[in-house]
Motif scaffolding. Structure first.
Motif, mmCIF file in Angstrom:
data_model
loop_
_atom_site.group_PDB
_atom_site.id
_atom_site.type_symbol
_atom_site.label_atom_id
_atom_site.label_comp_id
_atom_site.label_asym_id
_atom_site.label_seq_id
_atom_site.Cartn_x
_atom_site.Cartn_y
_atom_site.Cartn_z
ATOM 1 N N HIS A 1 0.824 -1.192 0.000
ATOM 2 C CA HIS A 1 0.000 0.000 0.000
ATOM 3 C C HIS A 1 0.866 1.253 0.000
ATOM 4 N N TYR A 2 1.867 1.296 0.842
ATOM 5 C CA TYR A 2 2.667 2.511 0.971
ATOM 6 C C TYR A 2 3.589 2.728 -0.225
ATOM 7 N N ALA A 3 3.836 1.670 -0.980
ATOM 8 C CA ALA A 3 4.633 1.801 -2.201
ATOM 9 C C ALA A 3 3.780 2.260 -3.374
ATOM 10 N N GLY A 4 2.454 2.263 -3.197
ATOM 11 C CA GLY A 4 1.556 2.713 -4.249
ATOM 12 C C GLY A 4 1.284 1.671 -5.315
ATOM 13 N N GLN A 5 1.605 0.423 -5.034
ATOM 14 C CA GLN A 5 1.433 -0.637 -6.019
ATOM 15 C C GLN A 5 0.145 -1.439 -5.834
ATOM 16 N N CYS A 6 -0.613 -1.168 -4.782
ATOM 17 C CA CYS A 6 -1.805 -1.955 -4.486
ATOM 18 C C CYS A 6 -3.013 -1.471 -5.286
ATOM 19 N N ARG A 7 -4.037 -2.302 -5.307
ATOM 20 C CA ARG A 7 -5.307 -1.954 -5.942
ATOM 21 C C ARG A 7 -6.372 -1.957 -4.853
ATOM 22 N N PRO A 8 -7.143 -0.891 -4.720
ATOM 23 C CA PRO A 8 -8.118 -0.810 -3.623
ATOM 24 C C PRO A 8 -9.294 -1.761 -3.809
ATOM 25 N N CYS A 9 -9.779 -2.281 -2.697
ATOM 26 C CA CYS A 9 -10.986 -3.115 -2.695
ATOM 27 C C CYS A 9 -12.190 -2.184 -2.840
ATOM 28 N N LEU A 10 -13.069 -2.502 -3.764
ATOM 29 C CA LEU A 10 -14.229 -1.656 -4.013
ATOM 30 C C LEU A 10 -15.331 -1.865 -2.982
ATOM 31 N N TYR A 11 -15.224 -2.906 -2.185
ATOM 32 C CA TYR A 11 -16.312 -3.269 -1.282
ATOM 33 C C TYR A 11 -16.039 -2.960 0.186
ATOM 34 N N VAL A 12 -14.792 -2.751 0.546
ATOM 35 C CA VAL A 12 -14.438 -2.626 1.959
ATOM 36 C C VAL A 12 -15.144 -1.463 2.652
ATOM 37 N N HIS A 13 -15.405 -0.383 1.954
ATOM 38 C CA HIS A 13 -16.010 0.794 2.577
ATOM 39 C C HIS A 13 -17.504 0.928 2.266
ATOM 40 N N THR A 14 -18.148 -0.144 1.820
ATOM 41 C CA THR A 14 -19.592 -0.128 1.590
ATOM 42 C C THR A 14 -20.312 -0.516 2.876
ATOM 43 N N LYS A 15 -21.636 -0.438 2.890
ATOM 44 C CA LYS A 15 -22.407 -0.791 4.093
ATOM 45 C C LYS A 15 -22.114 -2.199 4.577
ATOM 46 N N THR A 16 -22.099 -3.148 3.654
ATOM 47 C CA THR A 16 -21.893 -4.546 4.042
ATOM 48 C C THR A 16 -20.426 -4.913 4.152
ATOM 49 N N GLY A 17 -19.546 -4.123 3.599
ATOM 50 C CA GLY A 17 -18.118 -4.397 3.673
ATOM 51 C C GLY A 17 -17.700 -5.495 2.715
ATOM 52 N N CYS A 18 -16.432 -5.847 2.776
ATOM 53 C CA CYS A 18 -15.883 -6.892 1.922
ATOM 54 C C CYS A 18 -16.169 -8.244 2.558
ATOM 55 N N HIS A 19 -16.804 -9.131 1.812
ATOM 56 C CA HIS A 19 -17.168 -10.450 2.332
ATOM 57 C C HIS A 19 -15.964 -11.386 2.424
ATOM 58 N N LYS A 20 -14.881 -11.056 1.732
ATOM 59 C CA LYS A 20 -13.702 -11.928 1.739
ATOM 60 C C LYS A 20 -12.791 -11.656 2.926
ATOM 61 N N GLY A 21 -12.952 -10.487 3.542
ATOM 62 C CA GLY A 21 -12.154 -10.156 4.721
ATOM 63 C C GLY A 21 -10.670 -10.238 4.461
ATOM 64 N N GLY A 22 -9.956 -10.965 5.332
ATOM 65 C CA GLY A 22 -8.506 -11.090 5.203
ATOM 66 C C GLY A 22 -8.070 -11.874 3.983
ATOM 67 N N GLY A 23 -8.980 -12.607 3.363
ATOM 68 C CA GLY A 23 -8.657 -13.375 2.174
ATOM 69 C C GLY A 23 -8.758 -12.585 0.884
ATOM 70 N N CYS A 24 -9.137 -11.337 0.994
ATOM 71 C CA CYS A 24 -9.286 -10.488 -0.188
ATOM 72 C C CYS A 24 -7.907 -10.137 -0.744
ATOM 73 N N VAL A 25 -7.770 -10.198 -2.055
ATOM 74 C CA VAL A 25 -6.482 -9.894 -2.686
ATOM 75 C C VAL A 25 -6.296 -8.390 -2.921
ATOM 76 N N PHE A 26 -7.339 -7.616 -2.644
ATOM 77 C CA PHE A 26 -7.259 -6.172 -2.836
ATOM 78 C C PHE A 26 -6.974 -5.472 -1.513
ATOM 79 N N CYS A 27 -6.496 -4.241 -1.598
ATOM 80 C CA CYS A 27 -6.081 -3.467 -0.420
ATOM 81 C C CYS A 27 -7.286 -2.896 0.327
ATOM 82 N N HIS A 28 -7.270 -3.032 1.646
ATOM 83 C CA HIS A 28 -8.352 -2.516 2.483
ATOM 84 C C HIS A 28 -7.978 -1.218 3.195
ATOM 85 N N GLU A 29 -6.834 -0.658 2.868
ATOM 86 C CA GLU A 29 -6.418 0.631 3.431
ATOM 87 C C GLU A 29 -7.169 1.763 2.732
#
Length: 89
Positions: free
Chosen positions: A1-29
């Motif tokens: 994340h801090y290197a700027g190489q990550c891709r943000p998770c589109l679901y983490v900041h929604t009402k229901t959040g990301c259903h994959k949690g820690g298994g998500c391959v996208f950044c939750h920052e």
């Protein structure tokens, strides 16, 4: 994340959040918001300007090259169009 190489998770900041949690391959920052996309009319105008500028710059004039630099400095969108147009050659 801090290197700027990550891709943000589109679901983490929604009402229901990301259903994959820690298994998500996208950044939750938290990421910075990107600038809004230009309107269709603006994008079409920019494409026409870039196409015309690149065509006239092919003749090698220093003024035309300077014009390309000025276009690139106008916006990130113009810069990306110029890169794509020049890479295609």
């Amino acid at each position: 994340h801090y290197a700027g190489q990550c891709r943000p998770c589109l679901y983490v900041h929604t009402k229901t959040g990301c259903h994959k949690g820690g298994g998500c391959v996208f950044c939750h920052e938290t990421h910075r918001n990107k600038a809004p996309r230009p309107s269709k009319a603006t994008r079409d105008k920019c494409k026409a300007i870039v196409s015309s500028a690149v065509a006239s710059a092919r003749h090698g004039s220093n003024e035309d090259r300077h014009m390309l630099h000025q276009l690139a400095n106008q916006s990130a969108y113009m810069r990306s169009l110029l890169r794509a147009e020049l890479d295609a050659q």
